[in-house]
Motif scaffolding. Structure first.
Motif, PDB file in Angstrom:
ATOM      1  N   LEU A 140      21.957  40.616  14.412  1.00 16.24           N
ATOM      2  CA  LEU A 140      20.892  40.342  13.447  1.00 16.24           C
ATOM      3  C   LEU A 140      19.793  39.477  14.051  1.00 16.24           C
ATOM      4  N   ASN A 186      24.239  40.728   0.503  1.00 17.93           N
ATOM      5  CA  ASN A 186      24.114  41.168   1.892  1.00 17.93           C
ATOM      6  C   ASN A 186      22.715  40.815   2.401  1.00 17.93           C
ATOM      7  N   THR A 203      18.129  42.522   4.756  1.00 17.33           N
ATOM      8  CA  THR A 203      19.159  42.905   3.794  1.00 17.33           C
ATOM      9  C   THR A 203      19.857  44.150   4.304  1.00 17.33           C
ATOM     10  N   ARG A 204      21.114  44.260   3.923  1.00 20.21           N
ATOM     11  CA  ARG A 204      21.889  45.435   4.334  1.00 20.21           C
ATOM     12  C   ARG A 204      21.797  46.492   3.254  1.00 20.21           C
ATOM     13  N   THR A 209      22.904  49.915   7.334  1.00 19.26           N
ATOM     14  CA  THR A 209      21.691  49.536   8.059  1.00 19.26           C
ATOM     15  C   THR A 209      21.131  48.215   7.528  1.00 19.26           C
ATOM     16  N   TRP A 210      20.693  47.370   8.445  1.00 12.26           N
ATOM     17  CA  TRP A 210      19.997  46.135   8.094  1.00 12.26           C
ATOM     18  C   TRP A 210      18.500  46.382   8.226  1.00 12.26           C
TER      19      TRP A 210
END
Length: 103
Positions: free
Chosen positions: A13, A65, A93-94, A98-99
């Motif tokens: 991240l 998330n 955010t997820r 996928t983020w």
């Protein structure tokens, strides 16, 4: 800030946050996140270097998330003034697996 994400996830991240911020300030790579970059580039920084990044759970959205990537960066603003050790944040955010960056 104490670590509150697994090391591998935090690292991934932080890398994503670096890429988003680099696109924000240089204009390069913005097409990767069209929902995030909805406005034209207004200021291009040069000699950009991302000095540090750390990802942590978003304290404003506990139990979700959502994460915040805290960055320290340096670069020359559009007038050519070199600015060092500037703070920045990128929220992610997820969505499924996928983020994605969010404003």
């Amino acid at each position: 800030m104490p670590r509150d994400l697994p090391a591998g996830l935090s690292s991934r991240l932080a890398t994503l946050g670096r890429a988003v911020w680099s696109a924000e300030v240089t204009g390069v790579g913005r097409q990767r996140w069209p929902r995030y970059f909805t406005q034209p580039v207004t200021a291009i920084y040069t000699r950009v270097r991302l000095q540090a990044a750390v990802a942590r759970r978003d304290p404003d959205h506990p139990g979700t998330n959502a994460v915040v990537v805290h960055l320290v960066w340096t670069g020359a603003d559009p007038s050519g003034t070199y600015l060092d050790s500037r703070p920045a944040t990128v929220r992610l955010t997820r969505e499924g697996a996928t983020w994605n960056p969010v404003r």
